[in-house]
Design a protein around this motif. Structure first.
Motif, PDB file in Angstrom:
ATOM      1  N   ALA A  30      23.890  29.621  -0.016  1.00  0.00           N
ATOM      2  CA  ALA A  30      23.650  29.387   1.377  1.00  0.00           C
ATOM      3  C   ALA A  30      22.417  30.052   2.049  1.00  0.00           C
ATOM      4  O   ALA A  30      22.077  31.297   1.559  1.00  0.00           O
ATOM      5  N   ASP A  31      21.589  29.404   2.648  1.00  0.00           N
ATOM      6  CA  ASP A  31      20.212  29.920   3.271  1.00  0.00           C
ATOM      7  C   ASP A  31      20.807  30.004   4.821  1.00  0.00           C
ATOM      8  O   ASP A  31      20.767  28.923   5.369  1.00  0.00           O
ATOM      9  N   TRP A  32      21.315  31.064   5.306  1.00  0.00           N
ATOM     10  CA  TRP A  32      22.041  31.167   6.691  1.00  0.00           C
ATOM     11  C   TRP A  32      21.087  30.688   7.925  1.00  0.00           C
ATOM     12  O   TRP A  32      21.563  30.287   8.539  1.00  0.00           O
ATOM     13  N   TYR A  33      19.585  30.977   7.522  1.00  0.00           N
ATOM     14  CA  TYR A  33      18.934  30.404   8.735  1.00  0.00           C
ATOM     15  C   TYR A  33      18.727  28.989   8.724  1.00  0.00           C
ATOM     16  O   TYR A  33      18.954  28.372   9.952  1.00  0.00           O
ATOM     17  N   LEU A  34      18.581  28.493   7.547  1.00  0.00           N
ATOM     18  CA  LEU A  34      18.583  27.062   7.667  1.00  0.00           C
ATOM     19  C   LEU A  34      20.183  26.408   7.982  1.00  0.00           C
ATOM     20  O   LEU A  34      20.026  25.257   8.776  1.00  0.00           O
ATOM     21  N   LYS A  35      21.169  27.091   7.684  1.00  0.00           N
ATOM     22  CA  LYS A  35      22.378  26.449   7.923  1.00  0.00           C
ATOM     23  C   LYS A  35      22.482  26.591   9.611  1.00  0.00           C
ATOM     24  O   LYS A  35      23.216  25.755  10.199  1.00  0.00           O
ATOM     25  N   GLY A  36      22.088  27.574  10.180  1.00  0.00           N
ATOM     26  CA  GLY A  36      21.872  27.897  11.442  1.00  0.00           C
ATOM     27  C   GLY A  36      21.332  26.575  12.394  1.00  0.00           C
ATOM     28  O   GLY A  36      21.821  26.026  13.229  1.00  0.00           O
ATOM     29  N   VAL A  37      20.151  26.330  11.838  1.00  0.00           N
ATOM     30  CA  VAL A  37      19.259  25.119  12.094  1.00  0.00           C
ATOM     31  C   VAL A  37      20.078  23.869  11.977  1.00  0.00           C
ATOM     32  O   VAL A  37      20.103  22.990  12.971  1.00  0.00           O
ATOM     33  N   GLU A  38      20.473  23.687  10.965  1.00  0.00           N
ATOM     34  CA  GLU A  38      21.224  22.355  10.669  1.00  0.00           C
ATOM     35  C   GLU A  38      22.533  22.213  11.551  1.00  0.00           C
ATOM     36  O   GLU A  38      22.771  21.217  12.111  1.00  0.00           O
ATOM     37  N   ASP A  39      23.280  23.354  11.846  1.00  0.00           N
ATOM     38  CA  ASP A  39      24.483  22.890  12.656  1.00  0.00           C
ATOM     39  C   ASP A  39      24.056  22.663  14.165  1.00  0.00           C
ATOM     40  O   ASP A  39      24.779  22.104  14.884  1.00  0.00           O
ATOM     41  N   ALA A  40      23.053  23.461  14.578  1.00  0.00           N
ATOM     42  CA  ALA A  40      22.667  23.414  16.075  1.00  0.00           C
ATOM     43  C   ALA A  40      22.002  22.036  16.143  1.00  0.00           C
ATOM     44  O   ALA A  40      22.323  21.231  17.241  1.00  0.00           O
ATOM     45  N   THR A  41      21.367  21.477  15.323  1.00  0.00           N
ATOM     46  CA  THR A  41      20.854  19.973  15.295  1.00  0.00           C
ATOM     47  C   THR A  41      21.643  19.082  15.333  1.00  0.00           C
ATOM     48  O   THR A  41      21.502  17.731  15.758  1.00  0.00           O
ATOM     49  N   GLN A  42      23.076  19.611  15.038  1.00  0.00           N
ATOM     50  CA  GLN A  42      24.061  18.476  14.995  1.00  0.00           C
ATOM     51  C   GLN A  42      24.811  18.837  16.234  1.00  0.00           C
ATOM     52  O   GLN A  42      26.112  18.127  16.279  1.00  0.00           O
ATOM     53  N   GLY A  43      24.588  19.766  16.917  1.00  0.00           N
ATOM     54  CA  GLY A  43      25.607  20.194  18.291  1.00  0.00           C
ATOM     55  C   GLY A  43      26.315  20.982  18.181  1.00  0.00           C
ATOM     56  O   GLY A  43      27.304  21.345  19.151  1.00  0.00           O
ATOM     57  N   TYR A  44      26.510  21.741  16.848  1.00  0.00           N
ATOM     58  CA  TYR A  44      27.699  22.555  16.851  1.00  0.00           C
ATOM     59  C   TYR A  44      27.350  24.011  17.709  1.00  0.00           C
ATOM     60  O   TYR A  44      26.008  24.161  17.846  1.00  0.00           O
ATOM     61  N   PRO A  45      28.423  24.405  18.088  1.00  0.00           N
ATOM     62  CA  PRO A  45      27.956  25.890  18.900  1.00  0.00           C
ATOM     63  C   PRO A  45      27.762  27.116  18.013  1.00  0.00           C
ATOM     64  O   PRO A  45      27.980  26.945  16.752  1.00  0.00           O
ATOM     65  N   LEU A  46      27.267  28.158  18.565  1.00  0.00           N
ATOM     66  CA  LEU A  46      26.897  29.268  17.714  1.00  0.00           C
ATOM     67  C   LEU A  46      28.167  29.619  16.834  1.00  0.00           C
ATOM     68  O   LEU A  46      28.289  30.094  16.085  1.00  0.00           O
ATOM     69  N   ASP A  47      29.423  29.476  17.517  1.00  0.00           N
ATOM     70  CA  ASP A  47      30.481  29.929  16.871  1.00  0.00           C
ATOM     71  C   ASP A  47      30.975  29.257  15.710  1.00  0.00           C
ATOM     72  O   ASP A  47      32.007  29.422  15.139  1.00  0.00           O
ATOM     73  N   ARG A  48      30.335  28.299  15.273  1.00  0.00           N
ATOM     74  CA  ARG A  48      30.474  27.484  14.107  1.00  0.00           C
ATOM     75  C   ARG A  48      30.373  28.376  12.786  1.00  0.00           C
ATOM     76  O   ARG A  48      31.151  28.098  11.885  1.00  0.00           O
ATOM     77  N   VAL A  49      29.844  29.408  12.877  1.00  0.00           N
ATOM     78  CA  VAL A  49      29.493  30.476  11.990  1.00  0.00           C
ATOM     79  C   VAL A  49      30.994  30.908  11.632  1.00  0.00           C
ATOM     80  O   VAL A  49      31.146  31.472  10.502  1.00  0.00           O
ATOM     81  N   ILE A  50      31.861  30.949  12.335  1.00  0.00           N
ATOM     82  CA  ILE A  50      33.051  31.713  12.270  1.00  0.00           C
ATOM     83  C   ILE A  50      33.858  30.907  11.118  1.00  0.00           C
ATOM     84  O   ILE A  50      34.458  31.465  10.423  1.00  0.00           O
ATOM     85  N   GLU A  51      33.899  29.475  11.427  1.00  0.00           N
ATOM     86  CA  GLU A  51      34.540  28.642  10.437  1.00  0.00           C
ATOM     87  C   GLU A  51      33.799  28.680   9.044  1.00  0.00           C
ATOM     88  O   GLU A  51      34.335  28.644   7.881  1.00  0.00           O
ATOM     89  N   HIS A  52      32.428  28.927   9.034  1.00  0.00           N
ATOM     90  CA  HIS A  52      31.922  29.115   7.585  1.00  0.00           C
ATOM     91  C   HIS A  52      32.390  30.324   7.134  1.00  0.00           C
ATOM     92  O   HIS A  52      32.652  30.496   5.851  1.00  0.00           O
ATOM     93  N   GLY A  53      32.341  31.441   7.906  1.00  0.00           N
ATOM     94  CA  GLY A  53      33.011  32.707   7.357  1.00  0.00           C
ATOM     95  C   GLY A  53      34.204  32.499   6.962  1.00  0.00           C
ATOM     96  O   GLY A  53      34.822  33.319   5.594  1.00  0.00           O
ATOM     97  N   LYS A  54      35.092  31.802   7.160  1.00  0.00           N
ATOM     98  CA  LYS A  54      36.424  31.386   6.902  1.00  0.00           C
ATOM     99  C   LYS A  54      36.273  30.928   5.285  1.00  0.00           C
ATOM    100  O   LYS A  54      37.110  31.015   4.459  1.00  0.00           O
ATOM    101  N   ALA A  55      35.692  29.903   5.427  1.00  0.00           N
ATOM    102  CA  ALA A  55      35.299  29.192   4.158  1.00  0.00           C
ATOM    103  C   ALA A  55      34.695  29.816   3.121  1.00  0.00           C
ATOM    104  O   ALA A  55      35.157  29.665   2.047  1.00  0.00           O
ATOM    105  N   CYS A  56      33.690  30.717   3.406  1.00  0.00           N
ATOM    106  CA  CYS A  56      33.157  31.698   2.223  1.00  0.00           C
ATOM    107  C   CYS A  56      33.856  32.765   2.016  1.00  0.00           C
ATOM    108  O   CYS A  56      33.653  33.342   0.912  1.00  0.00           O
ATOM    109  N   ALA A  57      34.766  33.188   2.664  1.00  0.00           N
ATOM    110  CA  ALA A  57      35.766  34.159   2.402  1.00  0.00           C
ATOM    111  C   ALA A  57      36.625  33.922   1.059  1.00  0.00           C
ATOM    112  O   ALA A  57      36.891  35.048   0.310  1.00  0.00           O
TER     113      ALA A  57
END
Length: 210
Positions: A30-57
């Motif tokens: 993961a490139d977390w900067y690009l992942k943030g860009v990708e999520d935002a351009t799809q309309g996801y809120p900032l707390d989407r990263v919490i779900e990514h954290g669960k997946a990557c755990a």
């Protein structure tokens, strides 16, 4: 028992992987900067990263929160433009409040314009589905009426004949009701179609539609 336990474990793993926002491979590279860009351009809120954290755990990887936030801020600015607002409203997507204050007013104005057309078309779809459902029920009723008429002709039991005739009356009354409702729905569709033409013409003038 062992086979059953193995089956349950595999099933659980499949379900969990289906719900995960990122695969193990995506987490590892993961490139977390690009992942943030990708999520935002799809309309996801900032707390989407919490779900990514669960997946990557699963692979003991934690998101880079700073990089993700920076990317999300960048992506939000790409997302929060009137054209995107209109397209999101037009398809009935939800808005998760990710736009910066200085961009939100214009985005939401376009978003609501898109919603206006979406709501009209959604209502047309509902009415068309109602007509299709009514027509299907009418066909079923006619099939049953035909069967009952044969029963009236062929049965020697007076009680059964009376039941069949009463049932025929009920089904014919139901068909008249369904046909009336379909007629009203078709009339309403014409009204909504007119509304859609008016709104589309307005949106052409506003530059949303070419």
């Amino acid at each position: 028992m062992k086979a059953t336990s193995l089956f349950l474990a595999v099933t659980l793993a499949i379900l969990l992987s289906g719900c995960a926002t990122m695969s193990k491979e995506e987490c590892q590279h993961a490139d977390w900067y690009l992942k943030g860009v990708e999520d935002a351009t799809q309309g996801y809120p900032l707390d989407r990263v919490i779900e990514h954290g669960k997946a990557c755990a699963r692979v003991k990887i934690e998101p880079d929160m700073k990089a993700y936030r920076q990317g999300h801020n960048k992506g939000a600015r790409l997302y929060c433009v009137p054209a995107k607002g209109y397209s999101e409203g037009r398809k009935g997507a939800s808005y998760n409040g990710i736009c910066p204050v200085e961009l939100e007013d214009k985005f939401l104005r376009a978003y609501r314009d898109g919603q206006e057309l979406y709501n009209i078309e959604h209502k047309i779809d509902e009415l068309e589905n109602q007509i299709n459902s009514n027509n299907s029920q009418i066909d079923n009723n006619y099939n049953e009426i035909s069967r009952l008429k044969r029963d009236v002709v062929n049965s020697n039991n007076e009680q059964e004949r009376r039941y069949s005739m009463r049932r025929i009356d009920e089904l014919e009354a139901d068909n008249r009701r369904l046909e009336y409702n379909s007629g009203r729905a078709a009339h309403d569709i014409d009204l909504y179609e007119n509304d859609r033409r008016i709104v589309e013409e307005k949106h052409v003038r506003m530059g949303y539609i070419n």
